[in-house]
Write an enzyme that holds these catalytic residues in place. Sequence first.
Site, PDB file in Angstrom:
ATOM      1  N   HIS A  55       5.752  -2.249   0.702  1.00 12.27           N
ATOM      2  CA  HIS A  55       4.493  -1.530   0.850  1.00 12.27           C
ATOM      3  C   HIS A  55       4.575  -1.831   2.430  1.00 12.27           C
ATOM      4  CE1 HIS A  55       4.109   0.209  -2.861  1.00 12.27           C
ATOM      5  NE2 HIS A  55       4.388  -0.585  -3.468  1.00 12.27           N
ATOM      6  N   CYS A 156      -3.512  -5.298  -4.558  1.00 17.61           N
ATOM      7  CA  CYS A 156      -3.116  -5.006  -5.992  1.00 17.61           C
ATOM      8  C   CYS A 156      -3.913  -5.205  -7.382  1.00 17.61           C
ATOM      9  CB  CYS A 156      -1.469  -5.244  -6.645  1.00 17.61           C
ATOM     10  SG  CYS A 156      -0.516  -5.047  -5.384  1.00 17.61           S
TER      11      CYS A 156
END
Length: 168
Positions: A55, A156
């Site tokens: 990402h 995250c």
Amino acid sequence: MRAAMSELGLKIVEMSDESATLDGGDVLFTVVLPPPSLHSGDYTVSTVPVEERLHLKSFCSMAGPGLIIIGSSEAAQKALKTMQQMSDHRYDKLTVPDDPAANCVYMNLPDRGDVLIHCTSQEFPESVKVFERLKGHMLIPVSNQEKLKVDGGLTCLSVLISKTNRSV
């Protein structure tokens, strides 16, 4: 998440294309000013190609208003160049030697000021030396060893929502 966001009065947007994918690690808010109409969802969106990484936030994050932390790999630097070419705003940058160390969590807290949660010196000693140059920030090292095993970063583990004026 849906219930929490609804309770806060935040707008929920669903993707209707079943083949579309989007993860929080793919989204980087680079300007810390509210959009013209906070609840209208009016944001300028740019697409940044990500090579060799899971990402966008695998190698960059924000460390304050206008300050991007970026890894030093070729892929990270190429993405930064793309971001700079697409934006009218000139961002300051803080380059760290380790791409995963660039995944940090920035907060501006009323009673603490600029706070940066980052990986520990046991994980990325050279990158932590770079963070220590941020004299105006409260630095909070947090171990991310377990999340790194599955390509996860500190972001995250985070959902940051400002309840003031219902802004995100």
